[in-house]
Write a protein that holds these residues in place. Structure first.
Motif, PDB file in Angstrom:
ATOM      1  N   GLY A   1     -11.596  -6.738   7.515  1.00  0.00           N
ATOM      2  CA  GLY A   1     -12.633  -8.230   6.510  1.00  0.00           C
ATOM      3  C   GLY A   1     -10.784  -8.947   6.646  1.00  0.00           C
ATOM      4  N   ASP A   2     -11.398  -9.314   4.988  1.00  0.00           N
ATOM      5  CA  ASP A   2      -9.857 -10.749   4.353  1.00  0.00           C
ATOM      6  C   ASP A   2      -9.501  -9.476   4.015  1.00  0.00           C
ATOM      7  OD1 ASP A   2     -10.723 -12.719   5.400  1.00  0.00           O
ATOM      8  OD2 ASP A   2     -11.878 -13.374   3.380  1.00  0.00           O
ATOM      9  N   LEU A   3      -8.778  -8.412   4.022  1.00  0.00           N
ATOM     10  CA  LEU A   3      -7.824  -7.822   3.384  1.00  0.00           C
ATOM     11  C   LEU A   3      -6.165  -7.600   4.253  1.00  0.00           C
ATOM     12  CD1 LEU A   3      -6.877  -4.928   1.235  1.00  0.00           C
ATOM     13  CD2 LEU A   3      -7.454  -3.793   3.420  1.00  0.00           C
ATOM     14  N   ASN A   4      -5.694  -8.519   3.046  1.00  0.00           N
ATOM     15  CA  ASN A   4      -4.398  -9.032   4.010  1.00  0.00           C
ATOM     16  C   ASN A   4      -3.331  -9.477   2.511  1.00  0.00           C
ATOM     17  OD1 ASN A   4      -3.185 -10.419   6.017  1.00  0.00           O
ATOM     18  ND2 ASN A   4      -3.376 -12.538   5.487  1.00  0.00           N
ATOM     19  N   TRP A   5      -2.602  -9.596   2.919  1.00  0.00           N
ATOM     20  CA  TRP A   5      -0.794 -10.248   2.111  1.00  0.00           C
ATOM     21  C   TRP A   5      -1.519 -11.202   2.101  1.00  0.00           C
ATOM     22  CZ3 TRP A   5       4.156  -6.848   2.764  1.00  0.00           C
ATOM     23  CH2 TRP A   5       5.264  -7.570   1.675  1.00  0.00           C
TER      24      TRP A   5
ATOM     25  N   ALA B   1      -7.604  -1.361  15.838  1.00  0.00           N
ATOM     26  CA  ALA B   1      -7.821  -2.759  14.779  1.00  0.00           C
ATOM     27  C   ALA B   1      -7.779  -3.198  15.035  1.00  0.00           C
ATOM     28  CB  ALA B   1      -6.440  -1.578  13.751  1.00  0.00           C
ATOM     29  N   PHE B   2      -8.518  -4.158  13.657  1.00  0.00           N
ATOM     30  CA  PHE B   2      -8.966  -5.701  13.537  1.00  0.00           C
ATOM     31  C   PHE B   2      -8.311  -6.319  12.169  1.00  0.00           C
ATOM     32  CE2 PHE B   2     -12.417  -3.998  16.112  1.00  0.00           C
ATOM     33  CZ  PHE B   2     -11.616  -4.547  17.107  1.00  0.00           C
ATOM     34  N   VAL B   3      -6.632  -6.844  12.443  1.00  0.00           N
ATOM     35  CA  VAL B   3      -6.387  -6.895  11.386  1.00  0.00           C
ATOM     36  C   VAL B   3      -6.016  -8.770  10.955  1.00  0.00           C
ATOM     37  CG1 VAL B   3      -4.263  -6.563   9.927  1.00  0.00           C
ATOM     38  CG2 VAL B   3      -5.354  -5.421  11.970  1.00  0.00           C
ATOM     39  N   PRO B   4      -5.709  -9.259   9.813  1.00  0.00           N
ATOM     40  CA  PRO B   4      -5.346 -11.104  10.129  1.00  0.00           C
ATOM     41  C   PRO B   4      -4.220 -11.573  10.408  1.00  0.00           C
ATOM     42  CG  PRO B   4      -6.600  -9.918   7.994  1.00  0.00           C
ATOM     43  CD  PRO B   4      -6.216  -8.521   9.000  1.00  0.00           C
TER      44      PRO B   4
ATOM     45  N   PHE C   1      -0.066  -8.072   8.834  1.00  0.00           N
ATOM     46  CA  PHE C   1       0.052  -7.191  10.085  1.00  0.00           C
ATOM     47  C   PHE C   1       0.594  -6.769  10.189  1.00  0.00           C
ATOM     48  CE2 PHE C   1      -0.744  -6.906  14.412  1.00  0.00           C
ATOM     49  CZ  PHE C   1      -1.568  -7.129  14.680  1.00  0.00           C
ATOM     50  N   ASP C   2       2.074  -6.870   9.942  1.00  0.00           N
ATOM     51  CA  ASP C   2       3.258  -5.818  10.049  1.00  0.00           C
ATOM     52  C   ASP C   2       3.458  -4.631   9.228  1.00  0.00           C
ATOM     53  OD1 ASP C   2       6.173  -6.098  11.586  1.00  0.00           O
ATOM     54  OD2 ASP C   2       6.481  -5.891   8.869  1.00  0.00           O
ATOM     55  N   TYR C   3       2.786  -5.170   7.965  1.00  0.00           N
ATOM     56  CA  TYR C   3       2.846  -4.259   7.060  1.00  0.00           C
ATOM     57  C   TYR C   3       1.699  -2.616   7.610  1.00  0.00           C
ATOM     58  CZ  TYR C   3       3.373  -1.680   2.540  1.00  0.00           C
ATOM     59  OH  TYR C   3       3.183  -0.286   1.997  1.00  0.00           O
ATOM     60  N   PHE C   4       1.066  -2.865   7.544  1.00  0.00           N
ATOM     61  CA  PHE C   4      -0.370  -2.222   8.085  1.00  0.00           C
ATOM     62  C   PHE C   4       0.195  -1.471   9.827  1.00  0.00           C
ATOM     63  CE2 PHE C   4      -4.246  -1.652  10.956  1.00  0.00           C
ATOM     64  CZ  PHE C   4      -4.347  -0.680  10.496  1.00  0.00           C
ATOM     65  N   MET C   5       1.016  -1.994  10.488  1.00  0.00           N
ATOM     66  CA  MET C   5       1.429  -1.668  11.831  1.00  0.00           C
ATOM     67  C   MET C   5       2.236  -0.617  11.417  1.00  0.00           C
ATOM     68  SD  MET C   5      -0.483  -2.429  14.405  1.00  0.00           S
ATOM     69  CE  MET C   5       0.148  -1.954  15.538  1.00  0.00           C
ATOM     70  N   LYS C   6       3.060  -1.251  10.469  1.00  0.00           N
ATOM     71  CA  LYS C   6       4.296   0.126  10.032  1.00  0.00           C
ATOM     72  C   LYS C   6       4.314   0.941   9.026  1.00  0.00           C
ATOM     73  CE  LYS C   6       8.171  -3.387  11.432  1.00  0.00           C
ATOM     74  NZ  LYS C   6       9.187  -4.511  10.242  1.00  0.00           N
ATOM     75  N   ASN C   7       2.584   0.912   8.993  1.00  0.00           N
ATOM     76  CA  ASN C   7       2.707   2.083   8.051  1.00  0.00           C
ATOM     77  C   ASN C   7       0.822   2.687   8.216  1.00  0.00           C
ATOM     78  OD1 ASN C   7       4.105   1.927   4.921  1.00  0.00           O
ATOM     79  ND2 ASN C   7       3.234  -0.280   6.167  1.00  0.00           N
ATOM     80  N   THR C   8       0.613   2.409   9.777  1.00  0.00           N
ATOM     81  CA  THR C   8       0.107   3.157  10.379  1.00  0.00           C
ATOM     82  C   THR C   8       0.192   3.702  11.611  1.00  0.00           C
ATOM     83  OG1 THR C   8      -1.410   1.457  11.492  1.00  0.00           O
ATOM     84  CG2 THR C   8      -2.105   2.592   8.892  1.00  0.00           C
TER      85      THR C   8
ATOM     86  N   ASN D   1      10.103  -8.909  14.359  1.00  0.00           N
ATOM     87  CA  ASN D   1       9.394  -7.491  12.948  1.00  0.00           C
ATOM     88  C   ASN D   1       8.627  -7.172  13.924  1.00  0.00           C
ATOM     89  OD1 ASN D   1      10.180  -9.439  10.661  1.00  0.00           O
ATOM     90  ND2 ASN D   1       8.976 -11.097  11.458  1.00  0.00           N
ATOM     91  N   ALA D   2       7.941  -7.543  15.331  1.00  0.00           N
ATOM     92  CA  ALA D   2       7.080  -6.652  15.834  1.00  0.00           C
ATOM     93  C   ALA D   2       7.673  -5.580  17.194  1.00  0.00           C
ATOM     94  CB  ALA D   2       5.858  -7.323  16.917  1.00  0.00           C
ATOM     95  N   LEU D   3       8.939  -6.080  16.628  1.00  0.00           N
ATOM     96  CA  LEU D   3      10.031  -4.769  17.896  1.00  0.00           C
ATOM     97  C   LEU D   3       9.368  -3.356  17.929  1.00  0.00           C
ATOM     98  CD1 LEU D   3      12.598  -5.010  20.144  1.00  0.00           C
ATOM     99  CD2 LEU D   3      13.353  -4.191  17.684  1.00  0.00           C
TER     100      LEU D   3
END
Length: 228
Positions: A121-125, A159-162, A175-182, A207-209
């Motif tokens: 949804g709109d859950l984002n940093w 996952a669908f992430v803003p 996006f970065d925080y989500f991917m690095k913590n799940t 960042n996405a390495l």
């Protein structure tokens, strides 16, 4: 899983037993299998995530259930379930968990057919340089991290992430925080306001390495992806 990017933050996911449709408000929909149950999710009431046009789907797909964030006050269907933040409900064979959005409404984590599917949804940093005060940006950061930390280490198949181009140099933070913590296997950016090039910019960045191979590039509306 057959995934179709429809528009903005809207995707459909066709599984063995059912079809999921997230945050539809406009765009051309695929023709779904009428023999499968259709579940329509709306994460919140903002115009770019919800429109009452979704209730017209019941005319074509009578085997339907709407799962709406409880900030959405209207419904035109008896087949509607409302859900708030930080709740868990079971609907048929769907296990649904929500997180509180850092904007409005909820994020969904749905488990069905041995798959785990996340829609933010709109859950984002939401870091807005030059618009928010440092204190407001810090508050937004803490609220986002607090929500994602509730699913820290979670195994997520899809996952669908803003990934919002309006945030300038801070576009990648959530996006970065989500991917690095799940532990997410496949991630689709959304909410990028048709700035398709932003996905490649993220994937090419340092960042996405650690997760760039898990990020799917979207190039057009109606694009179809198949994931085993």
């Amino acid at each position: 899983m057959k995934i179709t990017y429809i528009h903005h933050s809207c995707f459909s996911v066709e599984l063995d037993s059912c079809t999921l449709l997230f945050d539809y408000f406009k765009g051309k929909l695929p023709e779904f299998n009428k023999d499968k149950k259709l579940y329509v999710f709306s994460s919140h009431s903002h115009h770019d995530h919800f429109d009452k046009i979704i209730f017209d789907l019941e005319k074509t797909y009578p085997n339907i259930t709407y799962i709406l964030s409880d900030d959405i006050k209207n419904t035109e269907s008896d087949s509607t379930r409302f859900i708030g933040a930080n709740e868990r409900i079971l609907i048929d064979n769907l296990q649904i968990k929500t997180l509180e959005s850092s904007d409005l409404g909820v994020a969904f984590l749905v488990k069905v057919d041995n798959k785990s599917i996340y829609h933010a949804g709109d859950l984002n940093w939401w870091h807005w340089e030059g618009e928010n005060t440092p204190e407001q940006n810090e508050f937004a950061e803490n609220k986002y991290k607090s929500a994602i930390d509730k699913i820290k280490g979670e195994n997520i198949d899809l996952a669908f992430v803003p990934l919002d181009s309006r945030q300038g140099k801070q576009y990648y933070l959530g996006f970065d925080y989500f991917m690095k913590n799940t532990n997410t296997k496949a991630a689709f950016p959304m909410h990028f306001w048709r700035t398709y090039s932003l996905v490649k910019i993220l994937k090419d960045s340092e960042n996405a390495l650690s997760y760039r191979d898990k990020v799917f590039e979207i190039n057009k509306e109606g694009q179809l992806f198949e994931i085993k």
